[in-house]
Design an enzyme around this catalytic site. Structure first.
Site, PDB file in Angstrom:
ATOM      1  N   CYS A   2       0.857  -1.168   0.000  1.00  0.00           N
ATOM      2  CA  CYS A   2       0.000   0.000   0.000  1.00  0.00           C
ATOM      3  C   CYS A   2       0.904   1.233   0.000  1.00  0.00           C
ATOM      4  O   CYS A   2       1.973   1.226   0.606  1.00  0.00           O
ATOM      5  CB  CYS A   2      -0.941   0.121   1.203  1.00  0.00           C
ATOM      6  N   ARG A  27       3.591  -0.263  -5.122  1.00  0.00           N
ATOM      7  CA  ARG A  27       3.345  -0.815  -3.789  1.00  0.00           C
ATOM      8  C   ARG A  27       1.982  -1.497  -3.682  1.00  0.00           C
ATOM      9  O   ARG A  27       1.666  -2.124  -2.662  1.00  0.00           O
ATOM     10  CB  ARG A  27       3.412   0.292  -2.725  1.00  0.00           C
ATOM     11  N   TRP A  75      -2.948  -2.549  -1.692  1.00  0.00           N
ATOM     12  CA  TRP A  75      -2.690  -3.967  -1.944  1.00  0.00           C
ATOM     13  C   TRP A  75      -3.439  -4.691  -0.829  1.00  0.00           C
ATOM     14  O   TRP A  75      -3.065  -4.596   0.341  1.00  0.00           O
ATOM     15  CB  TRP A  75      -1.189  -4.265  -1.893  1.00  0.00           C
ATOM     16  N   ASN A 101      -1.252   2.018   5.864  1.00  0.00           N
ATOM     17  CA  ASN A 101      -0.435   0.973   5.251  1.00  0.00           C
ATOM     18  C   ASN A 101       0.037   0.085   6.390  1.00  0.00           C
ATOM     19  O   ASN A 101       0.614   0.572   7.357  1.00  0.00           O
ATOM     20  CB  ASN A 101       0.758   1.636   4.534  1.00  0.00           C
ATOM     21  N   GLY A 102      -0.256  -1.218   6.314  1.00  0.00           N
ATOM     22  CA  GLY A 102       0.161  -2.125   7.384  1.00  0.00           C
ATOM     23  C   GLY A 102      -0.989  -3.037   7.782  1.00  0.00           C
ATOM     24  O   GLY A 102      -1.963  -3.171   7.034  1.00  0.00           O
ATOM     25  N   GLU A 487      16.417 -17.771  -9.787  1.00  0.00           N
ATOM     26  CA  GLU A 487      16.010 -16.391 -10.087  1.00  0.00           C
ATOM     27  C   GLU A 487      15.343 -16.302 -11.468  1.00  0.00           C
ATOM     28  O   GLU A 487      14.339 -15.609 -11.639  1.00  0.00           O
ATOM     29  CB  GLU A 487      17.238 -15.471  -9.981  1.00  0.00           C
ATOM     30  N   LYS A 491      11.489 -15.041 -12.111  1.00  0.00           N
ATOM     31  CA  LYS A 491      11.114 -13.964 -13.051  1.00  0.00           C
ATOM     32  C   LYS A 491       9.944 -14.412 -13.920  1.00  0.00           C
ATOM     33  O   LYS A 491       8.994 -13.682 -14.141  1.00  0.00           O
ATOM     34  CB  LYS A 491      12.280 -13.576 -13.971  1.00  0.00           C
ATOM     35  N   GLU A 494       6.640 -14.732 -11.916  1.00  0.00           N
ATOM     36  CA  GLU A 494       6.101 -13.447 -11.448  1.00  0.00           C
ATOM     37  C   GLU A 494       5.321 -12.705 -12.526  1.00  0.00           C
ATOM     38  O   GLU A 494       4.264 -12.159 -12.249  1.00  0.00           O
ATOM     39  CB  GLU A 494       7.259 -12.522 -11.022  1.00  0.00           C
ATOM     40  N   HIS A 510      16.773 -37.209  -9.304  1.00  0.00           N
ATOM     41  CA  HIS A 510      16.138 -37.645  -8.051  1.00  0.00           C
ATOM     42  C   HIS A 510      14.647 -37.329  -8.046  1.00  0.00           C
ATOM     43  O   HIS A 510      14.035 -37.195  -6.983  1.00  0.00           O
ATOM     44  CB  HIS A 510      16.842 -36.986  -6.862  1.00  0.00           C
ATOM     45  N   LYS A 609       5.638  -4.590  -5.016  1.00  0.00           N
ATOM     46  CA  LYS A 609       7.094  -4.462  -5.010  1.00  0.00           C
ATOM     47  C   LYS A 609       7.649  -4.536  -3.606  1.00  0.00           C
ATOM     48  O   LYS A 609       8.698  -5.118  -3.362  1.00  0.00           O
ATOM     49  CB  LYS A 609       7.446  -3.117  -5.646  1.00  0.00           C
TER      50      LYS A 609
HETATM   51  C1  G6P Z   1       8.611  -8.729  -3.166  1.00  0.00           C
HETATM   52  C2  G6P Z   1       9.046  -8.290  -4.545  1.00  0.00           C
HETATM   53  C3  G6P Z   1      10.267  -9.093  -4.974  1.00  0.00           C
HETATM   54  C4  G6P Z   1      11.384  -8.934  -3.960  1.00  0.00           C
HETATM   55  C5  G6P Z   1      10.916  -9.327  -2.551  1.00  0.00           C
HETATM   56  C6  G6P Z   1      11.927  -8.921  -1.504  1.00  0.00           C
HETATM   57  O1  G6P Z   1       8.125 -10.012  -3.210  1.00  0.00           O
HETATM   58  O2  G6P Z   1       7.983  -8.469  -5.474  1.00  0.00           O
HETATM   59  O3  G6P Z   1      10.723  -8.602  -6.234  1.00  0.00           O
HETATM   60  O4  G6P Z   1      12.474  -9.724  -4.324  1.00  0.00           O
HETATM   61  O5  G6P Z   1       9.699  -8.645  -2.234  1.00  0.00           O
HETATM   62  O6  G6P Z   1      12.007  -7.512  -1.490  1.00  0.00           O
HETATM   63  P1  G6P Z   1      13.211  -6.698  -0.953  1.00  0.00           P
HETATM   64  O7  G6P Z   1      12.811  -5.264  -1.175  1.00  0.00           O
HETATM   65  O8  G6P Z   1      13.353  -7.016   0.503  1.00  0.00           O
HETATM   66  O9  G6P Z   1      14.416  -7.070  -1.716  1.00  0.00           O
END
Ligand code: G6P
Length: 614
Positions: A2, A27, A75, A101-102, A487, A491, A494, A510, A609
């Protein structure tokens, strides 16, 4: 998550708020709203389900005039995305409007108590409970709004950044924070409020960051007044934030993610500048050098992180163990903090976070500090909560990352970890000078190496078109490139919503190899390293079972080419930096598959994010 914004000054508040909300949309983006107080003291709320663009459309033809207001992009945590659950929330009488927010953890208890006092609720949010609690306290105690906020927050369990305005008061916003970020921008006769200072950088560069447990009275024409929840005065420290607006724009790219992939040569230059000295190849990281004794005496290093930052930490584990001979553990912050882990005073806990706000990572930092460990941060957002809660740290300095799928932060994090490992290894005498200089030189050359790797874009784009049909993907890597595989898979998940699994290549036999058929593409990272031959055998095993293979190889490789269906060539560098290079085509692969599938790359469904809830 948020995003919250506020304004009081001489401008039209709604314009400032909408501009801030657009920049905060990373956010959360399931609903948006704003509240203004018109010059005659009338308080009005405008909110709707959807994005900030939808809110702008909703505002058309309506009177949102006024020079004081608050706004929110959501969010969802409690209550589905809907008009009613969107913020701001009004109190029962309509006197107060609040954005939050929270998470208020004890909101059920508070709501039940308020119901017995005759309160009813229009939404299913915890935030509406809070605004009514504030009103209840204000009326019961016949006190000022700031006193009511302070008293109400003393009854709250949870995390919050809030802003409240009151009907009839055209000059004051009351704001408070605990575990959720809040910055106050100081202008000429005006104040701004935001979850992220960068969102209002177009208006001011002077910021005051609220600390946990502080309340601010933000009043037009008066100095800022900040106090703690206990009523003690807090000092007001203004900090300059040096950012340019262009860093927050797409700069001609279709998406922030694509821009951020392409700007990696420059962001790595910023990350390395002044830290590896060209010529002497000296590594200078003040966070490590100022705490040299701590690093030399470390019994163990524990990385705590989430998401992409956790993947970068897995590479950090390889780097530090191999160069510094210090045992390393890598923990999901969310697991670590609830596990009652063993933490020794001579442990070093390294919190890795792009945003510097991830709630679980921040909580893990608090826990590690309590246990007496030395806590170090590797973060991007300057002045965010994690760097302020750690003993020391290194910023990755890659500039604002706005695309929800992290790209340039990952390469910056790994580069900082490589610099740290080199420096500590040299201080400890666990690496020889030749190796030190070779890796330092390769770090200096990284921007140019990445520039070369970016040239894979057109080829990866056409491969992506061929594979948009796939419902599942496997990503394989070994050693340094196993985290790269994780990673790459993340990607894809996501932003394209395709299921993808990252695996250490040898683990295929395995179990996962049972999944292989012509419909299951495998992306194998097969760059020449100490496990190259073995990866080659793993590729053969997949090939023998009819699987399609896309391999990431180094220029000039012809062994993998014989078995893989498609090869993407990247330039080579030293083994320990290879993930920074081999991730680039995987970033492109996910980006292009997602765009061909028509996904919203910068705002993928259900994600945000910055995850500031637990
Ligand atoms: C969220 C984001 C990810 C990020 C993760 C950790 O899930 O969508 O892209 O890697 O948080 O965020 P940070 O800001 O702690 O790296």
């Amino acid at each position: 998550m948020c995003g919250i914004v506020g304004y009081v000054g001489g401008r039209e508040a709604a314009n400032v708020i909408i501009s801030g909300l657009h920049r905060l949309e990373y956010r959360g983006y399931d609903s948006a709203g704003l509240a203004v107080i018109h010059p005659d003291g009338v308080l009005d709320v405008f909110k709707c389900k959807g994005k900030v663009d939808d809110l702008e459309r909703f505002l058309q033809g309506k009177n949102a005039g006024g020079t004081i207001g608050i706004g929110h992009t959501r969010w969802a945590t409690h209550g589905e995305p809907s008009d009613a659950n969107a913020h701001p929330h009004l109190s029962r009488s309509g006197d107060l409007a609040l954005i939050h927010n929270g998470i208020i953890e004890n909101y059920r208890v508070l709501r039940d108590a308020l119901r017995t006092q005759g309160f009813t609720f229009r939404s299913s949010t915890d935030s509406e409970v809070l605004v009514n609690l504030i009103e209840y306290v204000r009326d019961e105690h016949r006190c000022s709004l700031e006193e009511a906020v302070r008293e109400a927050l003393s009854q709250v369990v949870g995390a919050y950044a809030i802003a409240v305005i009151e009907r009839g008061d055209t000059s004051r916003i009351i704001a408070a924070r605990k575990s959720s970020p809040m910055a106050i921008g100081v202008g000429d006769g005006e104040y701004f409020l935001s979850s992220d200072a960068a969102s209002i950088i177009g208006f001011t560069q002077d910021f005051v960051y609220l600390n946990d447990g502080e309340i601010a009275v933000i009043e037009r024409g008066k100095p800022l007044h900040i106090m703690t929840l206990d009523g003690a005065e807090s000092p007001v420290a203004i900090q300059k934030l040096r950012l340019s607006i262009s860093q927050l724009e797409k700069g001609g790219f279709d998406h922030f993610m694509l821009k951020e992939i392409h700007e990696q040569p420059e962001t790595l230059e910023d990350c390395i500048r002044g830290r590896v000295i060209p010529g002497t190849r000296e590594v200078i990281l003040s966070g490590v050098l100022d705490n040299k004794e701590r690093f030399l005496a470390a019994r163990r290093i524990i990385f705590v992180a989430c998401g992409t930052s956790w993947h970068a930490s897995l590479i950090g584990e390889h780097l530090i163990e191999s160069m510094c001979r210090i045992p390393v553990e890598v923990e999901y912050a969310s697991e670590f903090r609830y596990r009652d882990p063993v933490i020794y005073p001579d442990d070093i806990v390294i919190a890795v976070s792009q945003s510097g706000e991830t709630a679980d990572t921040l909580a893990a930092v608090g826990m590690a500090r309590k246990a007496g460990a030395f806590v170090y941060g590797i973060c991007n957002v300057v002045g965010s909560s994690i760097p302020r809660a750690t003993h020391s740290g290194t910023y990755i300095h890659v500039g604002p990352e706005i695309g929800v799928a992290s790209t340039k932060a990952f390469t910056g994090q790994v580069t900082v970890m490589a610099m740290m490992a080199l420096l500590i290894g040299r201080l400890k005498g666990t690496i020889d000078e030749g190796y030190y200089h070779r890796v330092a030189q390769a770090i200096l050359e990284l921007p140019a190496t990445i520039r070369e790797a970016l040239k894979t874009a057109p080829e990866v784009a056409s491969l992506a078109r061929m594979f948009t049909y796939a419902h599942n993907f496997i990503y394989l890597g070994r050693g340094y490139n196993y985290p790269t595989a994780l990673e790459g898979a993340l990607k894809l998940k996501e932003i394209s919503y395709i299921h993808a699994e990252g695996l250490p290549a040898a683990e295929m036999k395995h179990g996962p190899i049972a999944l292989i058929d012509a419909e299951m593409p495998t992306v194998a990272i097969a760059t020449p390293d100490s496990t190259y031959e073995k990866t080659l055998s793993n590729i053969e095993e997949i090939k023998a079972r009819g699987g399609k293979i896309i391999a990431v190889v180094c220029k000039g490789d012809d062994l993998v080419r014989r078995s893989a269906d498609y090869c993407i060539e990247v330039p080579s560098t030293v083994e320990c930096l290879m993930p920074v290079v081999s991730i680039v085509p995987l970033q492109f692969l996910s980006y292009y598959i997602a765009t061909y599938k028509g996904r919203n790359v910068d705002q993928p469904r259900n994600l945000a994010k910055s995850v500031t809830v637990e």
